[in-house]
Enzyme design. Structure first.
Site, PDB file in Angstrom:
ATOM      1  N   HIS B  80       0.695  -0.861   0.200  1.00 24.38           N
ATOM      2  CA  HIS B  80      -0.182  -0.170  -0.221  1.00 24.38           C
ATOM      3  C   HIS B  80       0.522   0.928   0.086  1.00 24.38           C
ATOM      4  O   HIS B  80       2.225   1.414  -0.146  1.00 24.38           O
ATOM      5  CB  HIS B  80      -1.272  -0.075   1.202  1.00 24.38           C
ATOM      6  CG  HIS B  80      -0.162   0.067   2.707  1.00 24.38           C
ATOM      7  ND1 HIS B  80      -0.072  -1.331   2.626  1.00 24.38           N
ATOM      8  CD2 HIS B  80       0.129   0.942   2.965  1.00 24.38           C
ATOM      9  CE1 HIS B  80       0.968  -0.755   4.154  1.00 24.38           C
ATOM     10  NE2 HIS B  80       0.652   0.850   4.660  1.00 24.38           N
ATOM     11  N   ASP B 201       0.762  -8.348   9.913  1.00 27.39           N
ATOM     12  CA  ASP B 201       0.780  -7.063  11.036  1.00 27.39           C
ATOM     13  C   ASP B 201       0.183  -7.273  12.472  1.00 27.39           C
ATOM     14  O   ASP B 201      -0.598  -7.417  12.739  1.00 27.39           O
ATOM     15  CB  ASP B 201      -0.191  -6.291  10.195  1.00 27.39           C
ATOM     16  CG  ASP B 201      -0.409  -4.748  10.750  1.00 27.39           C
ATOM     17  OD1 ASP B 201       0.061  -4.708  11.557  1.00 27.39           O
ATOM     18  OD2 ASP B 201      -1.319  -3.967  10.433  1.00 27.39           O
ATOM     19  N   SER B 239      -2.753  11.423   3.339  1.00 27.51           N
ATOM     20  CA  SER B 239      -3.029  10.237   2.638  1.00 27.51           C
ATOM     21  C   SER B 239      -4.334   9.413   2.735  1.00 27.51           C
ATOM     22  O   SER B 239      -4.506   8.077   2.551  1.00 27.51           O
ATOM     23  CB  SER B 239      -1.483   8.872   2.944  1.00 27.51           C
ATOM     24  OG  SER B 239      -1.773   8.582   3.593  1.00 27.51           O
ATOM     25  N   SER B 371      -8.175   3.556  14.106  1.00 27.95           N
ATOM     26  CA  SER B 371      -6.968   3.276  13.700  1.00 27.95           C
ATOM     27  C   SER B 371      -7.396   2.421  12.416  1.00 27.95           C
ATOM     28  O   SER B 371      -8.228   1.790  11.839  1.00 27.95           O
ATOM     29  CB  SER B 371      -6.376   1.757  14.813  1.00 27.95           C
ATOM     30  OG  SER B 371      -5.070   0.756  14.133  1.00 27.95           O
ATOM     31  N   HIS B 373      -4.868  -0.893  11.545  1.00 28.15           N
ATOM     32  CA  HIS B 373      -4.876  -1.779  12.772  1.00 28.15           C
ATOM     33  C   HIS B 373      -5.665  -2.736  12.636  1.00 28.15           C
ATOM     34  O   HIS B 373      -6.285  -2.716  13.225  1.00 28.15           O
ATOM     35  CB  HIS B 373      -3.497  -2.031  12.910  1.00 28.15           C
ATOM     36  CG  HIS B 373      -2.623  -1.565  11.990  1.00 28.15           C
ATOM     37  ND1 HIS B 373      -1.662  -1.522  11.015  1.00 28.15           N
ATOM     38  CD2 HIS B 373      -2.091   0.612  11.616  1.00 28.15           C
ATOM     39  CE1 HIS B 373      -0.757  -0.238  10.831  1.00 28.15           C
ATOM     40  NE2 HIS B 373      -0.979   0.686  11.385  1.00 28.15           N
TER      41      HIS B 373
END
EC number: 3.1.-.-
Lengths: 557, 557
Positions: B80, B201, B239, B371, B373
């Site tokens: 990404h 991750d 972004s 978040s 994640h």
């Protein structure tokens, strides 16, 4: 620097209140109260430096506005024994050692221990909750408050100009470990009598609801200890008597001994147990050297370093530079807050401990800490019980002061009566009405090595530039008549990327620039050193995209 | 430095996996996969420096282990478009510009824009979810994953040695703004086929439960905007297309125009809307110069600087050095995380904005951030659906990797099959079994000004010393025969407390020491400079309790 010359004259019968520290920052709490030519000081603490203040040891309140008035100071009231309330006392007593200190038994014991290191024996007046003392034009009543250190006091100040209630730091734990509650009965009585100005701790004003009771932590720590096969290390603040008490009790309940680690921890807990604030069951405490010989499952090390301070016990354990070794089966508990700005250092320590195999328990993954400050809900109780005429939020960054002010307004206090001010605000009170009449410029007084107030913000700017960019020093002896270089140029650099060979590039440029300068008649050593500065500066900026500090020294011969 | 000479030979048919960055830190994510002499790279990001790395611009992964092997690299897969995954691409393409980049449309567009600034035109292969590509011995299947930037991909790598699923960064928002879910159907199919190694991750593995949906934020922002009388400034990551989308929609719903502020914000959102990832209703966007002329209640400024970066728009607004002025009636929203270590800078900005009278809304007082994640609960879903044979936690500090490993073990994966390793671990896989066979020393490659890898940790140590203590430089020309000083001593200091007059103290000592040294026969310039260093060092340490850097230069004549 403080501009006292602009201060309006203080009318007879009026009281002047000046916060010298702690408003707009968390630390160096200090306020002065003046009436009829006499000055009362409440608290005198230190502020710890941020990463933007490299090399600074401590930051003091700006004493300048009272430096010339110390003979008029009737006393310094210390609300409790934390560094941000007592840490600057040695520096003001250095200026006048006989200013009396007024505080509770534990508070004075802690400040006296600190003063001993500075070889100062202070005049003290020990006070307790409920006690009333007259100091010149000030009548002081002391009120019990609950905080993260025992024996904390609020102070109620009565003068001909009006009354003030200053909380110091406080919260309202309704099940305090020592049974000593924040005295809401006294708050109610004083409220009935009428409080003109309420100076209230803002630290947790942004936090909704209520701070949980300290009692909640004991069972968590006891549970963690009981589930640990190996050794246990607990890190906390060295003045948090009740936290340490709960660790000692949890250890004893699990048949473990406790070794106190770290100079301040040993000193403070020694004082606390001597005075009966810390109750140590017979034979539970053990010297750390002896402790190292015990089986792992029989020991708890109670240490400092919960903020990741590099020299403290916990960091040294994490970096394997301490006699205590932790690994698999061992547990480390950080029973403490995480002070903003310390995240990187604290997580560096936590990661290192986890890498050693230890189980790390901290605020983020278990209930091993509660704050020492009143949250929004508790502050509302205070405003409703006290119903003060006016409020001045103290102790906190602007966001905290503003949050506290919002709570005061919600409780019904008029906007004009909520004084959100910063360090140096000059507040005059007459007939119980307090209004800001001036603003002093308040500076940072830096303690740096053996110097106090010598380091300036300009020095810190230099240090930040040196940290970011390093420096280049160049020395040369030049023939005045020709600009020819007789000695050097000796060029040295530190913290600047390329090795010193790169300077060979620029030496011809320097020679040329010097000759041209002399031909142009700019031949004194200052002019020539500026030529060298510009020449190197241009080169390093364009070629290396860097802006190091440049120190040129050109001597003519 | 990387010690490749110690690497065991890679057996034919085996795959070697080496994480070069991102394990033991948050950033500079990069991993290499090698089989049959060919190398595949997944991600090539940067790490941002901490306060202990002053002056450093960026930190790159340690390329050394592949520097000599770039001809064998079949491609770089970019999962990404975040800096910590693509930021180091320019620095590796500088070494070999024709290494193909493989990624999604948005990811490649963002990296190409970055490469343009470095004047590099890359070879690219655009891929989409579901697509399969053969690169030499690697068969790659790309899988849609949801993250805080659109068009993120996980990559499934099939080789003769076994299979790997690498998540990149991801979470599992079940109501994503763009409807593009993390493809659990593909996860299920790949799990059925058998995944030998799952690289997952770890960033949020310590966080219990589930990350709330991005959709929750829109209504909060819209509500805040609707209640604001004056102008609104929203700061977020440049972004974060979906965050900006929600700000644009909330602004439009309140009849406000949106001005994008900050170079990266303007550039990235330009790309995103061109490619259809950002949908801007007709006429909502407005140039910021025009925006400044609109009534306050008709404008939302969408800016950078949510981490308190001093040069970014938000910090300049807070310090009143930007055309946008905020005050009473205005609202500033920090719709972003607070990255650990940035607390002081962020709260400095928040306090400054509050001082200007603005209402400041941030993650601590409103739900304006989620978040990017997967939290612990989401990771468990992955482990249960994939049932991988082995797991290697990636992306995070040690505490995050260990937390992720614990989740994997809870899901039933054997301890021996959970590989908690750090940067430089050499993992060889044969017949689907992955084991660590070696450990490389991985260094930090510092980008500093125009230099890459020139600055060393020793330079940073110098910088930290200069920051803490400053320096003293001394220059003198000495008569070799007698030790008499002919020129100087010229003593200069910076970041060192007392003014330079104090050095008069020590000059006699220096003269004496030099004469004694010469009489003792230690008369070369190195020996004499050491004498000067010791003399000043002793004096400054004992008299000033300071330890500045000392740069002595002694020339003999």
């Amino acid at each position: 620097m403080t501009k006292t010359e602009h201060l309006p004259k203080l009318a007879a019968g009026s009281m002047r209140i000046i916060p010298l520290g702690g408003l707009g920052e968390v630390g160096r709490n200090m306020a002065t109260f003046e009436i009829d030519g006499k000055i009362l000081i409440v608290d005198c603490g230190v502020l710890f430096p941020e990463e933007t203040q490299p090399g600074v040891d401590l930051i003091l309140p700006d004493f300048d506005s009272i430096r010339a008035r110390l003979d008029d100071v009737v006393g310094i009231v210390l609300t409790h024994g934390h560094e941000d309330h007592i840490g600057a006392v040695p520096y003001i007593l250095r200026l006048k050692p006989d200013i009396p200190l007024i505080g509770s038994t534990l508070t004075l014991a802690l400040v006296e221990a600190k003063l001993k290191e500075h070889r100062i024996k202070p005049y003290t007046l020990t006070v307790a909750e409920g006690q009333v003392e007259e100091l010149g034009p000030f009548s002081l009543e002391f009120v019990a408050v609950n905080h993260s250190i025992p024996d904390a006091l609020a102070v109620h100040i009565t003068t001909d100009a009006g009354t003030v209630l200053h909380t110091g730091d406080f919260k309202m734990d309704q099940l305090p470990l020592d049974g000593r509650l924040t005295d809401l009965r006294a708050f109610a009585r004083l409220g009935e009598e009428g409080i003109d100005l309420f100076m209230a701790d803002s630290t947790n004003a942004e936090v909704p609801g209520f701070t949980p009771t300290e009692r909640n932590i004991g069972p968590v720590i006891e549970d963690v200890i009981s589930r640990t096969k190996g050794k246990v290390v607990v890190a906390s603040f060295s003045s948090h008597v009740h936290r340490v008490q709960q660790v000692i009790d949890a250890a004893a309940a699990n048949g473990r001994r406790v070794a106190l680690m770290g100079r301040s921890m040993v000193r403070n807990m020694g004082i606390a147990s001597e005075l009966g604030y810390l109750n140590v069951p017979q034979g539970v405490l053990i010297d750390h050297k002896k402790a190292l010989k015990l089986p792992d499952n029989e020991i708890v090390f109670m240490s400092t370093g919960s903020q990741g301070e590099p020299m403290a016990v916990l960091s040294r354990i994490a970096s394997k530079t301490h006699a205590i070794e932790v690994g698999e089966d061992d547990t480390v508990i950080l029973a403490s807050s995480l002070i903003p700005g310390n995240e990187n250092s604290v997580f560096r320590v936590i990661n290192a401990l986890i890498k050693l195999g230890a189980n790390v328990v901290h605020k983020a993954n278990a209930n091993v800490h509660v704050s020492g400050h009143a949250a929004a809900g508790e502050l509302l109780y205070c405003y409703n019980i006290l119903q003060p005429r006016q409020v001045m939020p103290v102790h906190g960054e602007i966001r905290h002061l503003v949050a506290n002010a919002e709570i005061a307004k919600k409780s019904g206090i008029a906007d004009a009566d909520v004084l959100v001010v910063e360090n140096g605000a000059v507040i005059d009170m007459k007939d119980g009405v307090a209004r800001q009449v001036a603003q002093l410029d308040i500076g940072f007084i830096y303690v740096d090595g053996s110097t106090v107030g010598t380091i300036t913000d300009a020095d810190l700017k230099d240090r930040r530039i040196l940290a970011e960019e390093g420096f280049i020093s160049i020395f040369t002896v030049v023939e005045a008549a020709t600009g020819n270089i007789l000695v050097g140029p000796e060029i040295h650099a530190r913290g600047f990327a390329p090795d010193e060979a790169v300077f060979d590039d620029i030496i011809p440029g320097i020679q040329k620039a010097l000759k041209e300068a002399v031909e142009a008649g700019n031949s004194n050593s200052y002019q020539l050193s500026q030529v060298v500065r510009r020449t190197i500066g241009r080169w390093v900026n364009t070629k290396h995209r860097r802006h190091p500090m440049i120190i040129p020294v050109v001597i003519e011969a």
